[in-house]
Design an enzyme around this catalytic site. Structure first.
Site, PDB file in Angstrom:
ATOM      1  N   ASP A  78      -3.278  -9.147   5.581  1.00 30.74           N
ATOM      2  CA  ASP A  78      -2.863  -7.720   5.410  1.00 30.74           C
ATOM      3  C   ASP A  78      -3.030  -7.217   3.872  1.00 30.74           C
ATOM      4  OD1 ASP A  78      -0.678  -9.883   5.905  1.00 30.74           O
ATOM      5  OD2 ASP A  78       0.095  -8.486   4.624  1.00 30.74           O
ATOM      6  N   LYS A 124       0.098 -10.684  13.909  1.00 32.61           N
ATOM      7  CA  LYS A 124       1.180  -9.768  13.043  1.00 32.61           C
ATOM      8  C   LYS A 124       0.682  -8.693  12.640  1.00 32.61           C
ATOM      9  CE  LYS A 124       4.377 -10.671   9.106  1.00 32.61           C
ATOM     10  NZ  LYS A 124       4.623 -11.325   8.239  1.00 32.61           N
ATOM     11  N   TYR A 170      -4.088 -17.045   0.640  1.00 30.56           N
ATOM     12  CA  TYR A 170      -3.276 -15.960  -0.119  1.00 30.56           C
ATOM     13  C   TYR A 170      -2.769 -16.476  -1.574  1.00 30.56           C
ATOM     14  CZ  TYR A 170       0.956 -13.470  -1.477  1.00 30.56           C
ATOM     15  OH  TYR A 170       1.657 -12.728  -2.304  1.00 30.56           O
TER      16      TYR A 170
HETATM   17  C1  B12 Z   1      -0.007  -3.591  -3.345  1.00 25.80           C
HETATM   18  C2  B12 Z   1       1.321  -4.346  -3.379  1.00 25.80           C
HETATM   19  C3  B12 Z   1       1.591  -5.653  -3.653  1.00 25.80           C
HETATM   20  C4  B12 Z   1       0.499  -6.580  -3.651  1.00 25.80           C
HETATM   21  C5  B12 Z   1       0.096  -6.701  -5.068  1.00 25.80           C
HETATM   22  C6  B12 Z   1      -1.785  -6.968  -4.957  1.00 25.80           C
HETATM   23  C7  B12 Z   1      -1.918  -6.858  -6.474  1.00 25.80           C
HETATM   24  N1  B12 Z   1      -2.989  -7.742  -6.823  1.00 25.80           N
HETATM   25  O1  B12 Z   1      -1.755  -5.831  -7.130  1.00 25.80           O
HETATM   26  C8  B12 Z   1       1.179  -7.909  -3.055  1.00 25.80           C
HETATM   27  C9  B12 Z   1       1.144  -7.952  -1.642  1.00 25.80           C
HETATM   28  C10 B12 Z   1       0.486  -9.010  -3.628  1.00 25.80           C
HETATM   29  C11 B12 Z   1       2.530  -7.776  -3.579  1.00 25.80           C
HETATM   30  C12 B12 Z   1       3.512  -8.559  -3.599  1.00 25.80           C
HETATM   31  C13 B12 Z   1       4.642  -8.216  -4.026  1.00 25.80           C
HETATM   32  N2  B12 Z   1       5.328  -7.234  -4.087  1.00 25.80           N
HETATM   33 CO1  B12 Z   1       4.633  -5.441  -3.929  1.00 25.80          CO
HETATM   34  N3  B12 Z   1       4.003  -3.842  -3.660  1.00 25.80           N
HETATM   35  C14 B12 Z   1       2.517  -3.386  -3.470  1.00 25.80           C
HETATM   36  C15 B12 Z   1       2.725  -1.967  -3.268  1.00 25.80           C
HETATM   37  C16 B12 Z   1       2.538  -1.704  -1.766  1.00 25.80           C
HETATM   38  C17 B12 Z   1       1.735  -0.764  -3.663  1.00 25.80           C
HETATM   39  C18 B12 Z   1       1.369  -1.077  -5.292  1.00 25.80           C
HETATM   40  C19 B12 Z   1       0.135  -0.505  -5.621  1.00 25.80           C
HETATM   41  O2  B12 Z   1      -0.935  -1.221  -5.954  1.00 25.80           O
HETATM   42  N4  B12 Z   1       0.243   0.624  -6.021  1.00 25.80           N
HETATM   43  C20 B12 Z   1      -1.217   1.617  -6.386  1.00 25.80           C
HETATM   44  C21 B12 Z   1      -1.387   1.553  -7.836  1.00 25.80           C
HETATM   45  C22 B12 Z   1      -2.563   2.284  -8.042  1.00 25.80           C
HETATM   46  O3  B12 Z   1      -0.311   2.600  -8.376  1.00 25.80           O
HETATM   47  P1  B12 Z   1       0.330   1.969  -9.814  1.00 25.80           P
HETATM   48  O4  B12 Z   1       0.853   0.399  -9.887  1.00 25.80           O
HETATM   49  O5  B12 Z   1       1.584   2.997  -9.699  1.00 25.80           O
HETATM   50  O6  B12 Z   1      -0.434   2.406 -10.689  1.00 25.80           O
HETATM   51  C23 B12 Z   1      -0.811   3.746 -11.261  1.00 25.80           C
HETATM   52  C24 B12 Z   1      -0.001   4.055 -12.487  1.00 25.80           C
HETATM   53  O7  B12 Z   1       1.498   3.594 -12.202  1.00 25.80           O
HETATM   54  C25 B12 Z   1      -0.609   3.874 -13.465  1.00 25.80           C
HETATM   55  N5  B12 Z   1      -0.261   2.467 -14.200  1.00 25.80           N
HETATM   56  C26 B12 Z   1      -0.043   1.543 -13.727  1.00 25.80           C
HETATM   57  N6  B12 Z   1      -0.021   0.415 -14.656  1.00 25.80           N
HETATM   58  C27 B12 Z   1      -0.510   0.846 -15.565  1.00 25.80           C
HETATM   59  C28 B12 Z   1      -0.721   0.462 -17.078  1.00 25.80           C
HETATM   60  C29 B12 Z   1      -0.954   1.333 -18.050  1.00 25.80           C
HETATM   61  C30 B12 Z   1      -1.109   0.731 -19.392  1.00 25.80           C
HETATM   62  C31 B12 Z   1      -1.189   2.610 -17.694  1.00 25.80           C
HETATM   63  C32 B12 Z   1      -1.806   3.554 -18.657  1.00 25.80           C
HETATM   64  C33 B12 Z   1      -1.140   3.117 -16.565  1.00 25.80           C
HETATM   65  C34 B12 Z   1      -0.633   2.300 -15.444  1.00 25.80           C
HETATM   66  O8  B12 Z   1      -1.856   3.890 -13.413  1.00 25.80           O
HETATM   67  C35 B12 Z   1      -2.022   3.576 -11.991  1.00 25.80           C
HETATM   68  C36 B12 Z   1      -3.120   4.598 -11.155  1.00 25.80           C
HETATM   69  O9  B12 Z   1      -2.738   5.692 -11.387  1.00 25.80           O
HETATM   70  C37 B12 Z   1       3.970  -1.305  -3.689  1.00 25.80           C
HETATM   71  C38 B12 Z   1       4.800  -0.379  -2.902  1.00 25.80           C
HETATM   72  C39 B12 Z   1       4.192   0.836  -3.187  1.00 25.80           C
HETATM   73  N7  B12 Z   1       3.716   1.613  -2.306  1.00 25.80           N
HETATM   74  O10 B12 Z   1       4.269   1.270  -4.336  1.00 25.80           O
HETATM   75  C40 B12 Z   1       4.700  -2.895  -3.465  1.00 25.80           C
HETATM   76  C41 B12 Z   1       5.843  -3.135  -4.392  1.00 25.80           C
HETATM   77  C42 B12 Z   1       5.646  -2.604  -5.816  1.00 25.80           C
HETATM   78  N8  B12 Z   1       6.146  -4.636  -4.293  1.00 25.80           N
HETATM   79  C43 B12 Z   1       7.103  -4.792  -4.666  1.00 25.80           C
HETATM   80  C44 B12 Z   1       7.858  -6.349  -4.351  1.00 25.80           C
HETATM   81  C45 B12 Z   1       8.930  -6.681  -4.470  1.00 25.80           C
HETATM   82  C46 B12 Z   1       6.693  -7.417  -4.245  1.00 25.80           C
HETATM   83  C47 B12 Z   1       7.089  -8.802  -4.230  1.00 25.80           C
HETATM   84  C48 B12 Z   1       7.745  -9.220  -5.330  1.00 25.80           C
HETATM   85  C49 B12 Z   1       7.684  -8.843  -2.709  1.00 25.80           C
HETATM   86  C50 B12 Z   1       8.076 -10.487  -2.480  1.00 25.80           C
HETATM   87  N9  B12 Z   1       9.377 -10.911  -2.833  1.00 25.80           N
HETATM   88  O11 B12 Z   1       7.443 -11.330  -2.003  1.00 25.80           O
HETATM   89  C51 B12 Z   1       5.690  -9.479  -4.104  1.00 25.80           C
HETATM   90  C52 B12 Z   1       5.501 -10.510  -5.452  1.00 25.80           C
HETATM   91  C53 B12 Z   1       4.330  -9.969  -6.478  1.00 25.80           C
HETATM   92  C54 B12 Z   1       4.711 -10.091  -7.627  1.00 25.80           C
HETATM   93  N10 B12 Z   1       5.225 -11.326  -8.072  1.00 25.80           N
HETATM   94  O12 B12 Z   1       4.857  -9.030  -8.332  1.00 25.80           O
HETATM   95  C55 B12 Z   1       8.239  -3.880  -4.680  1.00 25.80           C
HETATM   96  C56 B12 Z   1       8.721  -3.706  -6.110  1.00 25.80           C
HETATM   97  C57 B12 Z   1      10.264  -3.432  -6.098  1.00 25.80           C
HETATM   98  C58 B12 Z   1      10.597  -2.977  -7.685  1.00 25.80           C
HETATM   99  N11 B12 Z   1      10.389  -1.643  -8.113  1.00 25.80           N
HETATM  100  O13 B12 Z   1      11.163  -3.812  -8.173  1.00 25.80           O
HETATM  101  C59 B12 Z   1       7.435  -2.670  -4.247  1.00 25.80           C
HETATM  102  C60 B12 Z   1       7.922  -1.290  -4.649  1.00 25.80           C
HETATM  103  C61 B12 Z   1       7.613  -2.730  -2.683  1.00 25.80           C
HETATM  104  C62 B12 Z   1       9.188  -2.761  -2.222  1.00 25.80           C
HETATM  105  N12 B12 Z   1       9.485  -1.515  -1.876  1.00 25.80           N
HETATM  106  O14 B12 Z   1       9.592  -3.793  -2.095  1.00 25.80           O
HETATM  107  N13 B12 Z   1       2.559  -6.126  -3.587  1.00 25.80           N
HETATM  108  C1  LIG Z   2       0.872 -15.719   2.955  1.00 22.63           C
HETATM  109  C2  LIG Z   2       1.849 -15.139   2.085  1.00 22.63           C
HETATM  110  N1  LIG Z   2       2.565 -15.976   1.307  1.00 22.63           N
HETATM  111  C3  LIG Z   2       3.368 -15.218   0.376  1.00 22.63           C
HETATM  112  C4  LIG Z   2       3.748 -14.048   0.262  1.00 22.63           C
HETATM  113  C5  LIG Z   2       4.616 -13.412  -1.062  1.00 22.63           C
HETATM  114  O1  LIG Z   2       4.379 -13.602  -1.971  1.00 22.63           O
HETATM  115  P1  LIG Z   2       4.887 -14.879  -3.017  1.00 22.63           P
HETATM  116  O2  LIG Z   2       5.699 -15.716  -2.355  1.00 22.63           O
HETATM  117  O3  LIG Z   2       3.636 -15.266  -3.669  1.00 22.63           O
HETATM  118  O4  LIG Z   2       5.921 -13.878  -4.159  1.00 22.63           O
HETATM  119  C6  LIG Z   2       2.827 -13.127   1.100  1.00 22.63           C
HETATM  120  C7  LIG Z   2       3.147 -11.609   0.691  1.00 22.63           C
HETATM  121  O5  LIG Z   2       2.981 -10.980   1.777  1.00 22.63           O
HETATM  122  C8  LIG Z   2       2.072 -13.513   2.170  1.00 22.63           C
HETATM  123  O6  LIG Z   2       1.477 -13.072   2.990  1.00 22.63           O
END
Ligand code: B12
Ligand SMILES: Cc1ncc(COP(=O)(O)O)c(C=O)c1O
Ligand code: B12
Ligand SMILES: Cc1ncc(COP(=O)(O)O)c(C=O)c1O
Lengths: 516, 254, 254, 516
Positions: D297, D369, D262
């Site tokens: 996941d 899980k 991860y």
């Molecule tokens: C996928 C995801 C992850 C993945 C990310 C994988 C990755 N490499 O991106 C993983 C599992 C790693 C993750 C981890 C975390 N996540 Co997360 N994650 C999400 C999730 C489920 C989807 C986001 C996503 O991919 N959306 C799809 C994309 C396509 O949409 P988008 O980002 O909006 O982008 C579109 C537009 O906004 C725009 N856009 C975006 N950026 C830009 C930039 C430019 C320049 C332009 C023009 C357009 C543009 O274009 C895109 C296409 O239309 C959301 C929940 C949700 N459903 O929204 C939570 C969410 C964003 N995560 C959240 C959190 C808190 C975390 C963690 C901090 C949780 C934790 N403590 O462990 C961690 C840490 C990550 C970190 N340090 O940032 C919160 C954020 C809360 C907030 N608003 O502050 C959310 C909302 C979930 C929640 N309810 O808690 N996450």
């Molecule tokens: C194995 C594992 N570690 C850590 C995290 C959380 O991310 P981080 O601790 O890097 O913020 C996840 C997120 O779902 C995870 O699956």
């Protein structure tokens, strides 16, 4: 394909019993008419409009002849004689009957032959109006195919027909296939049909012919703009069951809530009255090609959905038997059943699945109508939304034909735009995500689901044996359905029932009966 | 004066004002709690509030769903919202404009900055695959796109952008807790200003909680919210480059 | 002065004020619509409103979900809520009180009045079966219960109650559209007052949207909302009969 | 019982390949240590506290020895020598190593025998602390049995540990079985573990030993007051994977998010670093009887859940292989998988059902899980709630062990009290209403669900063949998992990797390794 064990012999026996039950009642029906039936006949012949005091002319005429003790001849008899006597139209004839200084007491005057000849064209016109509306509906349906089953059915109920029209289009926009305008709380107990467009009503909107026109136009518009046929539904129920059936037939409605016993049980309408009215309403419905929705789902709001599940099934057989006697085809029988088990009972989902599949298998050609949870809904709209999702899942997995969508606000208010939108969105999702689920799974042949289905059919059969033995009049007075007891001569509208004269005349009903 | 254009919430009839609220209050369920919920709703301007449900959701806390008729109205005439003003351009049109009016590859650098690790959004805009069938900037002949991924510090991003002579910098911010996205975004703008090359580069801000107005407020040239398609971003960039005549006086020719 | 006892909405931290709203506005989705939704939320007193979703739900109408921090607080100290004040009595206790202190059967008449056809609630209170395992008044030796069912007009109900010498009348109202339940209820109270026997009978009002406060406002002696158990109603009736000494001077002895 | 066809030969082959993949990496692991590992050893021996500047003493020591190029001997080596040289406690010894005026360069001084003897009691104490915490947990679990599977898992994330404690109890009140405190956004990239109770954090709360204590006390309280065992979870992940595993082990946590890859994929942490760290962390976890939750996941948030479903499965085999090498038992392997398919794809529910059942059958003894939809969630909380209900249904029908509940506010914010309450209520309902569903249905043996399962296993096998052929280092650099590419020497924390000296000393690790 997931099926439950269904013993065809038992089903055949249920049908036989239901037929016997209906046959017994039919004797009564054939010997009686009601004020509602006679008003219907007048309307069908073209009597329209209201008096200066707002009373529909059909009521004036029928009440007058009833009071005079003449209604047993059939209002068509007098109408025909008025036509022979020189009335230039049905309308004029009806006015003569309503307001004429001297009342025709039915003796002397025109011969039977003359009278028959005079009314015959009007009978033909009445039938032609039904047929025309039916054909128009068919054509529109050919041009714009309906959506996939389960058809998504929602209700609108603003009280104002113009708002209803807007809501209907909004519902179609959000994915609805069927829109029902539910009626104002008190309408089913009114012994007349209000006239004209209406803009006030508690809990729903009045069913009037003008309202039917307005709403049908709106849904047709939605059909054309969306390219998907939108069905329109109303209620042929209550004291004006038959009149509304006529109005719906000529205004091209697609479905009608119409049940042989609902009014008796839930509106305390007299049973003699209801049995006669339902028969005539269904004769019209049969001709119009309208699909009825029966009301067995309601039983589970007053009776327990686990203990009394079989009463839904036995009543469906009875409703079917009555409907067949009125000339309806299987394809017109939207038998009702519902997802009303307390959601907190363990395996409640399995019980619902079982019942839904059982009904589906027993009535394979019927457009059965699957009703959502209502009774156990509370004001927790979030939970209610999930509860409805499970219902949607059963609907699509067991291939229900018509699915009345649950509303998360069920325990709060009549559905609003937002509620319907969200309900439709959720149903679209569940139906699509689980599209082929029913084909993919089978139920264990000796499992809970199968055993439950066997039990429910057995209990229904047992109940039908009892009802056939005692007659439905007695059965209802002992609370056989919905845990509600009603007496043969009790309830509203009993004095609107009239024993037919030996020379009772009703050419329109004769024509409808000749059909099947 | 511009005439007012008032709109109100809509339940099922024009201007009925119906809205739904849900919330938790630190109180145990009781008649008093129900009354508190009603008063709370009324304070928000809801008339005839109906407490649809009241449930113990934790010890000492109650969850409520309330419906009521909002007395509030919004005057549309008084709302000024900047919208990203670009005509929708097709892929071919974009390529054509770059070829004819810009005459070289447009260089963009993107990243998800700070502690934010959400790359899906910026990837959707930049990577070949794109978003919802709309291919990303990498797929355009006329664009050269650098995607630095996530957890990129502002100074690294700025340095890289200068190094490759970026016409536009694309910043993605998904995490918004306690407005860290705003602070992060603003910090980049200030950094570039302090380095004296703000006028030479387009700054785009995006993410699920970003809108154009917010982006402008923070000093960016445009903001893009949820559902943004790569082609919209491409169109904005080329149109702005053309307009601003950054083409000739741009970074490249320095 | 009583010290204030302010409570605010609770999201995840004390006093964070978080609430959720949803509503429809008559406008098509757009940046302007989003701004309108924000302003609308702010008018309700929500700070930092977040438009979580904006979707076309009909032609010309948009559905919104908004979160925000409510600035409102409710002062619990200022809330006066009458609560139906009866001690919870067991079935046996109720029977015993009737036997010892009342010395005859307590007569109640119930109905769902007006156009309302919802009998399930009044049945739950009166019929043998009861509600949620708690048996109805019919099941008590000390009660004589008449259930007139639904769609009963006020005058019929009043007449029947007088005829059987009712100690209490139980009115159920489920349909509440445009406050018909209030009008219906008030009309009964006035009818009985005008007939001059209001003091001789207890009037109970019940239904999913009824509370004690409302019932008192309408002139009833008590109101019972969702989830009421028959034994609660029985306890209230016998306690009040005892208190009011209606026992001796009651209808029966007239 | 609904099953999908699973070819046991293919599964055996997958395991074989995964084992080969892990074996290759194990060579690297055995030859290396990291700053994180060495800090863990120090902590385990009892080095505690921070400097005046707030830097943990374990960082001071390890960084000092690393800079001096001496870390390859293992910090235990120097600690032992300091003890021999007269430090009266590990604490004093650690302080000596951190601040001592002259640094021990590892030459001369105490003999190996002396050093071993000096450190041996401390090693025993460290092991005893783990065992003690494990036994206490077992006793509490015996007194208060956990709930039924699927265990309902929710996260709290206020940023303030005291609020988290309150939220944990609230969650238990509403029916949660497992409470995870998620970490502050940036913590996994910190190369030290913060100290003490913390009250500020973005997106979550810092994992610190004191916070573990506070939250464990709160959930134990909930266990006792509710009579149901409440599990406590945190994250052994990021640059301090192993240190956190130690802290969790001695504070009695039940579960840890812990994955072999991860950090590489989602936090851009260097792979050499991660592989070594995960191994040591898992050695501690194995001894502590903690259940790990792997992170497959997450793959489906960056890669497509339909096209890349097999990567979840192949990664699960790899994670399993790594875990076995670290002494974990099947019962400790909460392999992660998720419901992430676009809900609007037709039959998406069938695809999810298939995948969930496949994973269940392949890992029958593992507490797998099941993760909820996240990626396709939007701010329409009502729809999201329904989406989660379908997920819950799959969870109970396929008998998942641990179910992380979806939150309707997923796309909006970290879950609030209300969100968790409603989520738990809905899950309680679906789990109960469908309790025996899985036993009642079977899947068509040649249907969509079955075919999909076969396809996913085939593709996983194919991918494992490739990865085994190329080695995981290369596979990751080509984007085999999560569509993310990482290079062997890239990413954060690479310079914290140290090649072991031939005389590397780590008695604690030796003891842990001796166990299995
Ligand atoms: C996928 C995801 C992850 C993945 C990310 C994988 C990755 N490499 O991106 C993983 C599992 C790693 C993750 C981890 C975390 N996540 Co997360 N994650 C999400 C999730 C489920 C989807 C986001 C996503 O991919 N959306 C799809 C994309 C396509 O949409 P988008 O980002 O909006 O982008 C579109 C537009 O906004 C725009 N856009 C975006 N950026 C830009 C930039 C430019 C320049 C332009 C023009 C357009 C543009 O274009 C895109 C296409 O239309 C959301 C929940 C949700 N459903 O929204 C939570 C969410 C964003 N995560 C959240 C959190 C808190 C975390 C963690 C901090 C949780 C934790 N403590 O462990 C961690 C840490 C990550 C970190 N340090 O940032 C919160 C954020 C809360 C907030 N608003 O502050 C959310 C909302 C979930 C929640 N309810 O808690 N996450
Ligand atoms: C194995 C594992 N570690 C850590 C995290 C959380 O991310 P981080 O601790 O890097 O913020 C996840 C997120 O779902 C995870 O699956
Ligand atoms: C069952 C039901 C029906 C059944 C009624 C069968 C029957 N014989 O009762 C049928 C199907 C016939 C029906 C019909 C209609 N219904 Co209806 N129905 C319901 C439903 C699903 C459940 C009500 C119920 O039985 N609750 C269970 C009982 C036990 O709860 P309760 O009534 O609150 O009673 C408890 C307490 O309140 C208290 N209590 C109640 N009365 C009294 C009295 C006293 C003195 C005391 C002490 C206590 C007490 O004690 C009880 C036990 O705790 C509700 C939706 C819902 N989930 O709430 C809609 C609902 C009440 N119906 C509604 C409507 C609009 C109708 C119709 C008008 C629709 C139409 N146009 O066709 C019709 C017409 C009926 C009419 N004229 O009244 C609306 C009312 C909207 C409103 N607030 O005005 C609701 C809310 C549904 C909706 N969202 O639209 N309905
Ligand atoms: C057959 C039938 N008629 C009528 C109704 C509606 O009730 P009413 O028209 O009596 O208000 C229902 C209710 O569901 C029904 O099932």
């Amino acid at each position: 394909m997931a099926t439950v064990p269904v013993d065809v012999q038992k089903v055949a026996r249920c049908r036989e019993l239901a037929n016997a039950i209906a046959a017994d009642v039919q004797q009564f029906i054939d010997a009686h008419t009601t004020v509602g039936v006679e008003r219907t006949i007048l309307r069908a012949y073209g009597a329209e409009g209201v008096s200066d005091e707002g009373v529909p002319i059909v009521n004036l005429v029928v009440d007058r002849y009833k009071e005079a003790g003449l209604l047993d001849r059939g209002i068509a008899y007098f109408l025909a004689r008025a036509l022979v006597r020189g009335a230039r139209s049905v309308k004029e004839a009806a006015e003569e009957l309503a307001y004429g200084a001297v009342m025709d007491d039915g003796t002397g005057g025109p011969t039977e032959l003359e009278a028959n000849a005079a009314i015959a064209p009007a009978t033909a016109v009445a039938l032609a109006r039904i047929d025309h509306a039916r054909d128009r509906r068919r054509a529109l349906k050919l041009a714009h195919a309906p959506g996939d089953a389960p058809l998504k059915y929602v209700i609108v109920a603003t009280g104002n027909i113009h708002d209803d029209a807007l809501q209907s289009k909004a519902a179609a926009f959000a994915g609805a296939d069927i829109v029902a305008v539910i009626r104002a709380t008190a309408q089913s107990l009114l012994d007349y049909v209000p006239e004209g467009a209406t803009t006030e009503g508690f809990g729903g909107t009045f069913a009037t012919q003008e309202n039917f026109r307005i709403i049908r136009a709106a849904t047709n518009e939605a059909t054309r703009s969306g390219g998907r046929y939108i069905h329109q539904t109303n209620y042929s129920s209550g004291l004006c069951m038959a009149e509304i059936a006529w109005m719906a037939a000529v205004e091209g409605l697609d479905m009608l809530l119409n049940d042989a016993m609902y009014g008796i049980l839930f509106r305390d309408i007299n049973m003699c009255r209801t049995f006669v009215d339902q028969y005539v309403s269904r004769r019209l419905i049969a001709r119009a090609g309208i699909v009825i929705n029966t009301g067995e789902d309601n039983y589970l709001t007053t009776a327990d959905a686990v203990d009394k599940a079989h009463t839904v099934l036995s009543s469906q057989f009875i409703n079917e038997a009555f409907a067949f006697r009125a000339g309806l085809r299987e394809e017109q029988l939207g038998l009702g059943h519902a997802y009303e088990i307390d959601p907190w009972i363990e395996d409640s989902f399995l019980l619902e699945l079982s019942q839904a599949q059982l009904v589906r298998q027993i009535f394979p050609n019927h457009p059965i109508k699957w009703m959502p949870p209502t009774k156990h809904k509370t004001g927790d709209i979030f939970f209610a939304h999930v509860h409805d999702a499970m219902f949607n899942l059963v609907g699509v997995a067991t291939n229900q034909s018509i699915e009345l969508l649950g509303m998360f606000s069920e325990a709060v208010h009549n559905p609003m735009l937002m509620d319907r939108y969200l309900s439709l969105k959720a149903a679209r999702y569940v139906h699509s995500a689980c599209k082929n689920l029913g084909d993919e799974i089978t139920f264990r042949s000796d499992g809970r689901i199968a055993r439950r289905a066997v039990q429910v059919l057995d209990e229904a059969l047992e109940q039908l044996e009892e009802v056939a033995r005692d007659g439905i009049w007695d059965a209802i007075s002992r609370g056989a359905f919905a845990d509600v007891k009603r007496t043969r001569n009790g309830g509203k509208g009993y004095n609107g029932v009239v024993k037919k004269h030996a020379q009772y005349v009703n050419p329109l009903l004769d024509a409808l009966e000749a059909q099947s | 004066m511009i005439p007012k254009e008032l709109i109100r919430a809509y339940g099922d009839r024009h201007n009925d004002g119906m809205v739904q609220m849900s919330f938790v209050l630190p109180i145990v369920p009781s008649a008093r709690a129900r009354e508190a919920a009603k008063i709370f709703a009324m304070e928000h301007g809801l008339a005839d509030p109906l407490v649809a449900t009241m449930e113990a959701c934790a010890e000492g806390y109650t969850f409520f769903v309330v419906y009521g008729r909002s007395k509030h109205a919004v005057d549309l005439a008084a709302i000024e919202v900047p919208e990203v003003s670009t005509r929708a351009l097709s892929r071919d049109e974009i390529e054509a404009i770059i070829k004819s009016d810009i005459g070289r590859k447009v260089v963009v650098v993107g990243a998800c900055t700070g502690a934010d690790a959400h790359t899906v959004g910026i990837d959707a805009i930049l990577n070949y695959k794109g978003y919802g069938g709309d291919k990303g900037l990498e797929s355009y002949k006329g664009f050269e796109a650098f995607n630095m991924g996530a957890q990129v510090e502002n100074d690294q991003l700025a340095a890289r952008a200068r190094a490759v002579g970026a016409d536009a910098i694309l910043v993605s911010q998904v995490i918004t807790q306690r407005d860290c996205h705003k602070e992060n975004g603003k910090a980049l703008v200030e950094l570039i200003k302090s380095q004296g090359w703000r006028d030479e580069v387009l700054l785009l801000f995006g993410g699920p909680r970003i809108d154009h107005k917010l982006a402008l407020d923070l000093g960016f040239d445009a903001g893009f919210g949820p559902g943004t398609k790569p082609s919209e971003v491409a169109a904005f960039v080329v149109e702005r480059l053309r307009e601003k005549s950054l083409v000739r006086g741009g970074l490249r020719s320095e």
